[in-house]
Design a protein around this motif. Structure first.
Motif, PDB file in Angstrom:
ATOM      1  N   LEU A   1      -3.379   3.326 -11.574  1.00  0.00           N
ATOM      2  CA  LEU A   1      -4.033   2.706 -10.419  1.00  0.00           C
ATOM      3  C   LEU A   1      -5.069   3.657  -9.821  1.00  0.00           C
ATOM      4  O   LEU A   1      -4.896   4.879  -9.823  1.00  0.00           O
ATOM      5  CB  LEU A   1      -3.004   2.345  -9.349  1.00  0.00           C
ATOM      6  CG  LEU A   1      -2.003   1.238  -9.686  1.00  0.00           C
ATOM      7  CD1 LEU A   1      -1.036   1.035  -8.528  1.00  0.00           C
ATOM      8  CD2 LEU A   1      -2.729  -0.062 -10.009  1.00  0.00           C
ATOM      9  N   THR A   2      -6.151   3.078  -9.294  1.00  0.00           N
ATOM     10  CA  THR A   2      -7.170   3.870  -8.595  1.00  0.00           C
ATOM     11  C   THR A   2      -7.338   3.312  -7.196  1.00  0.00           C
ATOM     12  O   THR A   2      -7.229   2.099  -6.984  1.00  0.00           O
ATOM     13  CB  THR A   2      -8.526   3.811  -9.330  1.00  0.00           C
ATOM     14  OG1 THR A   2      -8.908   2.434  -9.501  1.00  0.00           O
ATOM     15  CG2 THR A   2      -8.430   4.479 -10.682  1.00  0.00           C
ATOM     16  N   PRO A   3      -7.599   4.164  -6.206  1.00  0.00           N
ATOM     17  CA  PRO A   3      -7.759   3.679  -4.832  1.00  0.00           C
ATOM     18  C   PRO A   3      -9.068   2.918  -4.660  1.00  0.00           C
ATOM     19  O   PRO A   3     -10.045   3.174  -5.370  1.00  0.00           O
ATOM     20  CB  PRO A   3      -7.740   4.964  -4.002  1.00  0.00           C
ATOM     21  CG  PRO A   3      -8.198   6.032  -4.941  1.00  0.00           C
ATOM     22  CD  PRO A   3      -7.696   5.626  -6.297  1.00  0.00           C
TER      23      PRO A   3
ATOM     24  N   LYS B   1       1.439  10.384 -10.366  1.00  0.00           N
ATOM     25  CA  LYS B   1       1.664   9.147  -9.628  1.00  0.00           C
ATOM     26  C   LYS B   1       2.738   8.276 -10.291  1.00  0.00           C
ATOM     27  O   LYS B   1       2.891   8.284 -11.513  1.00  0.00           O
ATOM     28  CB  LYS B   1       0.368   8.345  -9.526  1.00  0.00           C
ATOM     29  CG  LYS B   1      -0.692   8.959  -8.609  1.00  0.00           C
ATOM     30  CD  LYS B   1      -0.265   8.838  -7.165  1.00  0.00           C
ATOM     31  CE  LYS B   1      -1.328   9.339  -6.208  1.00  0.00           C
ATOM     32  NZ  LYS B   1      -0.866   9.288  -4.804  1.00  0.00           N
TER      33      LYS B   1
ATOM     34  N   GLN C   1       1.102   3.716  -3.843  1.00  0.00           N
ATOM     35  CA  GLN C   1       0.535   5.072  -3.806  1.00  0.00           C
ATOM     36  C   GLN C   1       1.578   6.169  -4.022  1.00  0.00           C
ATOM     37  O   GLN C   1       1.249   7.357  -3.989  1.00  0.00           O
ATOM     38  CB  GLN C   1      -0.137   5.300  -2.454  1.00  0.00           C
ATOM     39  CG  GLN C   1       0.836   5.367  -1.282  1.00  0.00           C
ATOM     40  CD  GLN C   1       0.162   5.558   0.055  1.00  0.00           C
ATOM     41  OE1 GLN C   1      -1.057   5.703   0.140  1.00  0.00           O
ATOM     42  NE2 GLN C   1       0.950   5.567   1.127  1.00  0.00           N
TER      43      GLN C   1
ATOM     44  N   SER D   1       0.830  -1.212   0.000  1.00  0.00           N
ATOM     45  CA  SER D   1       0.000   0.000   0.000  1.00  0.00           C
ATOM     46  C   SER D   1       0.862   1.259   0.000  1.00  0.00           C
ATOM     47  O   SER D   1       0.485   2.280  -0.580  1.00  0.00           O
ATOM     48  CB  SER D   1      -0.927   0.007   1.216  1.00  0.00           C
ATOM     49  OG  SER D   1      -0.189  -0.081   2.428  1.00  0.00           O
TER      50      SER D   1
ATOM     51  N   SER E   1      -6.982   2.859  -0.502  1.00  0.00           N
ATOM     52  CA  SER E   1      -5.728   2.136  -0.701  1.00  0.00           C
ATOM     53  C   SER E   1      -5.490   1.855  -2.187  1.00  0.00           C
ATOM     54  O   SER E   1      -6.374   1.352  -2.878  1.00  0.00           O
ATOM     55  CB  SER E   1      -5.744   0.818   0.071  1.00  0.00           C
ATOM     56  OG  SER E   1      -4.604   0.034  -0.249  1.00  0.00           O
ATOM     57  N   TYR E   2      -4.275   2.148  -2.642  1.00  0.00           N
ATOM     58  CA  TYR E   2      -3.895   1.876  -4.032  1.00  0.00           C
ATOM     59  C   TYR E   2      -3.354   0.457  -4.207  1.00  0.00           C
ATOM     60  O   TYR E   2      -3.038   0.045  -5.318  1.00  0.00           O
ATOM     61  CB  TYR E   2      -2.820   2.869  -4.487  1.00  0.00           C
ATOM     62  CG  TYR E   2      -3.350   4.248  -4.815  1.00  0.00           C
ATOM     63  CD1 TYR E   2      -3.669   4.595  -6.115  1.00  0.00           C
ATOM     64  CD2 TYR E   2      -3.524   5.200  -3.820  1.00  0.00           C
ATOM     65  CE1 TYR E   2      -4.144   5.863  -6.430  1.00  0.00           C
ATOM     66  CE2 TYR E   2      -3.996   6.471  -4.116  1.00  0.00           C
ATOM     67  CZ  TYR E   2      -4.310   6.792  -5.414  1.00  0.00           C
ATOM     68  OH  TYR E   2      -4.786   8.050  -5.714  1.00  0.00           O
TER      69      TYR E   2
ATOM     70  N   LYS F   1      -2.486  10.079   0.106  1.00  0.00           N
ATOM     71  CA  LYS F   1      -1.807   8.883   0.602  1.00  0.00           C
ATOM     72  C   LYS F   1      -2.100   8.678   2.088  1.00  0.00           C
ATOM     73  O   LYS F   1      -2.463   9.612   2.799  1.00  0.00           O
ATOM     74  CB  LYS F   1      -0.298   9.011   0.377  1.00  0.00           C
ATOM     75  CG  LYS F   1       0.106   9.047  -1.098  1.00  0.00           C
ATOM     76  CD  LYS F   1       1.582   9.345  -1.283  1.00  0.00           C
ATOM     77  CE  LYS F   1       1.910  10.774  -0.924  1.00  0.00           C
ATOM     78  NZ  LYS F   1       3.305  11.137  -1.218  1.00  0.00           N
TER      79      LYS F   1
END
Length: 512
Positions: free
Chosen positions: A384-386, A379, A321, A317, A391-392, A344
């Motif tokens: 990536l999306t949370p 990023k 991120q 994690s 959380s990423y 984050k």
């Protein structure tokens, strides 16, 4: 709402809101009547004007505070009149036939009831206070009342503490931890309501036996000792600690949630061995870091996250991120800043750290990849999306599990977190002191010396004495060298797909 029609759902929701509002008003009227009946029975006359407020003013404040479980200052504040009272005169008819005459303002009609609601006292408890032997109070007719323990009569309830905890810890716990704590809190509250057969349970009425019985019922339901010790009990401790912090429980009083030994230290060690994360063996590392890890990577994180995990000991994690700006150079040393800035989040305060980038990562072209990502946002892994909890790491973790299955590593104790165990163990075997290891991987090192009497190691020290000890002589990284632009097309496609998904989501929201 049992309908897929938006208009019908809104109509039903409005109806439900109306019904709830009416019921709430009925409860408020019933409570007001209850308190007024108490006042009339004590004084032998119908309440007139500010009678109920005057009656409350005659009650001993210290006794009232003790019974309600509130600080004396808070009780005194309840009786402080408004700074600029309205001088209008009103007569208000209450349910049950009572009439309050010559009310100074429309707010005064509910002020006494508001005080009693805040104190959470029953009319019977109020009657007992007012009817006491203090000569300064109103002398009532003797009223028979069943004996009751002060702990059962009032005070802030455990139900009230659940949302207060969420409010207090909103910026201190991760969204996921806050969600999990809320689930454990609600389960305990529901269990208490069933056990005590009532909906309003004062915090100070909950006993150590209640918590012990709750633990026993969890065990009977198949909840493991480790889960109870590491999840349920810390969540309950949080509730009772907050209650003590804000004055609901006396300072220094032992908390009923503490000291419950679900299992012994020997059991805990055994559980850590059987349920903890195992480090990867040298043979497993060879299988993981084969040339195909780079050549067959469908997404940049498939390659770079395990590389970062091996040479930083970071949590997935934390690494997933990272912002591009977290890759920094300090006095000629390239470093990774692991922090909770922006969107984050970190598991603990100790997780915030600045660590040098291992020479193997630099040799494998990590900085080339960092430069490639700048064309796609801020990023390090811009596609990536949370998840729901911010959380990423959820999607990369799932993909990593499938990769391990593919190469034949199917031990449930071998996951991405095993890199953390692998790195820490390698540092230990190479003679790196515990305090230095803890700073590098982001673990607490809670000793007086390290906490209060010394500063953290600087970046140069970590590079020379910690990062350099992360050596894996059995691994050959020559075939894992990234070339600049190697993932550019993949990044473009993934980021375009993410943009389409976000646009679709936004359009769906706008449609209602």
């Amino acid at each position: 709402m049992r309908t897929k029609n938006p208009q019908e759902a809104r109509f039903k929701a409005l109806c439900l809101s109306g019904i709830m509002a009416v019921r709430n008003q009925e409860q408020q009227r019933a409570m007001a009547t209850d308190y007024l009946n108490t006042a009339e029975s004590i004084a032998g006359q119908a309440p007139d004007g500010d009678f109920l407020l005057n009656l409350l003013h005659r009650v001993d404040r210290e006794q009232l505070a003790e019974l309600a479980g509130l600080p004396l200052s808070e009780v005194n504040n309840l009786f402080t009149p408004p700074a600029e009272p309205d001088t209008r005169k009103l007569d208000i008819e209450m349910p049950g036939g009572f009439v309050l005459r010559n009310i100074n303002s429309d707010d005064d009609a509910s002020r006494a009831v508001h005080i009693l609601q805040t104190l959470n006292l029953s009319p019977e408890a109020l009657a007992k206070l007012i009817a006491g032997p203090n000569p300064q109070r109103v002398a009532p007719e003797p009223q028979p009342a069943p004996p009751a323990s002060p702990k059962e009569e009032g005070g802030a309830t455990i139900q009230e503490m659940v949302p207060r905890f969420a409010t207090r810890k909103k910026n201190k716990l991760s969204a996921k931890a806050l969600y999990e704590y809320g689930n454990y809190h609600r389960k305990f509250v529901e269990w208490l309501e069933t056990r005590k057969k009532k909906k309003h349970i004062p915090v100070h009425s909950i006993t150590r036996t209640d918590v012990a019985d709750f633990i026993d019922d969890l065990l009977s339901d198949g909840i493991g000792e480790r889960t109870i010790s590491r999840k349920y009990l810390p969540a309950l401790n949080g509730l009772f600690e907050l209650a003590q912090t804000i004055g609901i429980l006396p300072e220094g009083q032992p908390l009923v949630s503490r000291g419950h030994k679900v299992f012994s230290k020997a059991d805990a060690k055994k559980a850590a061995v059987t349920k903890g994360y195992k480090p990867f063996t040298d043979e497993e590392l060879k299988a993981i870091f084969q040339p195909q890890l780079l050549s067959e990577a469908q997404r940049p994180a498939d390659f770079w996250l395990p590389m970062l995990g091996l040479f930083t000991g970071g949590r997935i994690s934390e690494l997933a991120q990272l912002d591009i700006t977290d890759i920094q150079q300090h006095d000629g040393i390239w470093a990774i800043s692991i922090n909770g800035d922006g969107d984050k989040s970190l598991k603990t305060l100790a997780a915030t750290r600045l660590i040098p980038i291992h020479s193997t990562l630099l040799d494998c072209g990590f900085l080339y990849y960092v430069n490639d990502t700048k064309a796609h946002g801020t990023k390090l892994f811009p596609y990536l999306t949370p998840d729901t909890f911010g959380s990423y790491g959820a999607t990369p973790s799932e993909r990593w599990g499938k990769y391990l299955d593919k190469i034949g590593i199917q031990d449930k104790q071998k996951v991405f977190h095993s890199f953390r165990s692998t790195s820490n163990d390698r540092l230990k075997q190479n003679g790196v002191p515990e305090e230095s290891r803890c700073q590098f991987v982001g673990h607490e090192h809670d000793t007086v010396n390290s906490r209060a009497y010394s500063k953290p190691h600087n970046l140069q020290y970590l590079l020379d004495n910690v990062a350099s000890k992360l050596d894996y002589p059995g691994l050959d990284f020559k075939a894992l060298k990234y070339s600049q632009g190697q993932f550019s097309e993949i990044l473009s496609n993934l980021c375009a797909r993410k943009a389409r998904q976000e646009a679709h989501k936004t359009a769906k929201i706008n449609r209602g």
